[in-house]
Design a protein around this motif. Structure first.
Motif, PDB file in Angstrom:
ATOM      1  N   LYS A   1      -6.783  -2.116   2.414  1.00 20.86           N
ATOM      2  CA  LYS A   1      -6.915  -3.430   1.776  1.00 20.86           C
ATOM      3  C   LYS A   1      -5.770  -3.589   0.785  1.00 20.86           C
ATOM      4  CE  LYS A   1     -11.805  -3.716   2.459  1.00 20.86           C
ATOM      5  NZ  LYS A   1     -13.133  -3.686   1.933  1.00 20.86           N
ATOM      6  N   ILE A   2      -5.342  -4.819   0.600  1.00 26.61           N
ATOM      7  CA  ILE A   2      -4.243  -5.059  -0.328  1.00 26.61           C
ATOM      8  C   ILE A   2      -4.772  -5.269  -1.736  1.00 26.61           C
ATOM      9  CG2 ILE A   2      -2.603  -5.923   1.357  1.00 26.61           C
ATOM     10  CD1 ILE A   2      -3.345  -8.757   0.436  1.00 26.61           C
ATOM     11  N   ASP A   3      -3.918  -5.013  -2.704  1.00 23.32           N
ATOM     12  CA  ASP A   3      -4.296  -5.128  -4.111  1.00 23.32           C
ATOM     13  C   ASP A   3      -3.487  -6.222  -4.809  1.00 23.32           C
ATOM     14  OD1 ASP A   3      -1.848  -3.916  -4.081  1.00 23.32           O
ATOM     15  OD2 ASP A   3      -2.429  -2.198  -5.301  1.00 23.32           O
ATOM     16  N   PHE A   4      -3.078  -7.243  -4.058  1.00 29.10           N
ATOM     17  CA  PHE A   4      -2.308  -8.338  -4.637  1.00 29.10           C
ATOM     18  C   PHE A   4      -2.578  -9.604  -3.827  1.00 29.10           C
ATOM     19  CE2 PHE A   4       0.320  -6.303  -1.469  1.00 29.10           C
ATOM     20  CZ  PHE A   4       0.869  -7.365  -0.759  1.00 29.10           C
TER      21      PHE A   4
ATOM     22  N   GLU B   1       1.411   3.567   2.519  1.00 29.22           N
ATOM     23  CA  GLU B   1      -0.009   3.232   2.642  1.00 29.22           C
ATOM     24  C   GLU B   1      -0.239   2.047   3.576  1.00 29.22           C
ATOM     25  OE1 GLU B   1      -2.109   2.775  -1.060  1.00 29.22           O
ATOM     26  OE2 GLU B   1      -0.903   4.341  -1.988  1.00 29.22           O
ATOM     27  N   TYR B   2       0.786   1.236   3.798  1.00 31.96           N
ATOM     28  CA  TYR B   2       0.674   0.039   4.626  1.00 31.96           C
ATOM     29  C   TYR B   2       1.526   0.111   5.894  1.00 31.96           C
ATOM     30  CZ  TYR B   2      -1.434  -1.658   0.356  1.00 31.96           C
ATOM     31  OH  TYR B   2      -2.246  -1.794  -0.747  1.00 31.96           O
ATOM     32  N   LEU B   3       2.413   1.086   5.971  1.00 36.19           N
ATOM     33  CA  LEU B   3       3.312   1.219   7.103  1.00 36.19           C
ATOM     34  C   LEU B   3       2.528   1.528   8.376  1.00 36.19           C
ATOM     35  CD1 LEU B   3       6.353   1.349   7.902  1.00 36.19           C
ATOM     36  CD2 LEU B   3       6.193   3.818   7.555  1.00 36.19           C
ATOM     37  N   ILE B   4       2.834   0.809   9.436  1.00 36.25           N
ATOM     38  CA  ILE B   4       2.248   1.086  10.748  1.00 36.25           C
ATOM     39  C   ILE B   4       3.242   1.988  11.473  1.00 36.25           C
ATOM     40  CG2 ILE B   4       1.498   0.092  12.949  1.00 36.25           C
ATOM     41  CD1 ILE B   4      -0.341  -0.635  10.589  1.00 36.25           C
ATOM     42  N   ARG B   5       2.816   3.191  11.745  1.00 37.08           N
ATOM     43  CA  ARG B   5       3.718   4.165  12.341  1.00 37.08           C
ATOM     44  C   ARG B   5       3.873   3.965  13.840  1.00 37.08           C
ATOM     45  NH1 ARG B   5       2.069   5.742   7.794  1.00 37.08           N
ATOM     46  NH2 ARG B   5       3.174   7.135   6.423  1.00 37.08           N
TER      47      ARG B   5
ATOM     48  N   LYS C   1      -7.775  -7.968   4.725  1.00 39.01           N
ATOM     49  CA  LYS C   1      -8.260  -8.894   3.721  1.00 39.01           C
ATOM     50  C   LYS C   1      -9.472  -9.611   4.307  1.00 39.01           C
ATOM     51  CE  LYS C   1      -6.645 -12.364   0.513  1.00 39.01           C
ATOM     52  NZ  LYS C   1      -5.512 -13.152   0.055  1.00 39.01           N
ATOM     53  N   ASN C   2     -10.642  -9.401   3.705  1.00 42.24           N
ATOM     54  CA  ASN C   2     -11.883 -10.054   4.122  1.00 42.24           C
ATOM     55  C   ASN C   2     -12.227  -9.821   5.596  1.00 42.24           C
ATOM     56  OD1 ASN C   2     -12.110 -11.175   1.511  1.00 42.24           O
ATOM     57  ND2 ASN C   2     -10.791 -12.871   2.094  1.00 42.24           N
TER      58      ASN C   2
END
Length: 158
Positions: free
Chosen positions: A59-62, A84-88, A103-104
């Motif tokens: 989840k994002i924090d912004f 933490e968000y990179l799709i490998r 998000k939601n």
């Protein structure tokens, strides 16, 4: 074979004739494809792992809604914890830089092809390097994964 709906979320996969555990696939999100179906991949290790990666994005924090696609992409590129968000992904997504976030209950994928020179795969020749932002319900990605695994089991791909 296509499992899902390309207009929302789908996976395209063609089994290899030489090895039933391998094939060619790509992911479709809101009519845009991610990856190439011209690179031989392991069904379980690459394709299913990518779906799991999408299902498990953080989840994002912004507030992302206030940013343009370029600003959002740059935010992830410059973020200290970008991993933490990179799709490998895997070999069939190597030509892209992608980030995912939730998000939601909605999985968002923002990506771009990192290089438009010396493209090996014909489906990427005219892809361009524009940033793409698409989303799908997490439950839809999970359902596509389940259906793919069911088909794989019946057709003995695993």
């Amino acid at each position: 074979m296509i499992v899902g709906n390309k207009k929302s979320f789908a996976v395209e996969f063609t089994q290899s004739e030489s090895d039933p555990k391998m094939g060619f696939g790509k992911v479709w999100i809101q009519s845009e494809f991610y990856g190439t179906n011209e690179d031989l991949i392991y069904f379980q290790g690459y394709l299913i792992s990518l779906l799991e990666e999408l299902i498990n994005v953080n989840k994002i924090d912004f507030e992302s809604d206030k940013l343009t696609q370029s600003e959002l992409f740059e935010h992830f590129e410059n973020k200290e914890n970008r991993d933490e968000y990179l799709i490998r992904g895997s070999t069939f997504t190597d030509d892209f830089t992608a980030y995912g976030f939730e998000k939601n209950g909605i999985v968002n994928l923002i990506w771009k092809m990192w290089n438009d020179k010396d493209i090996l795969f014909s489906d990427l020749k005219d892809y361009g390097t524009n940033i793409k932002l698409r989303f799908a319900e997490k439950s839809e990605i999970e359902n596509v994964k389940i259906k793919l695994l069911e088909k794989a089991s019946v057709q003995q791909w695993l």
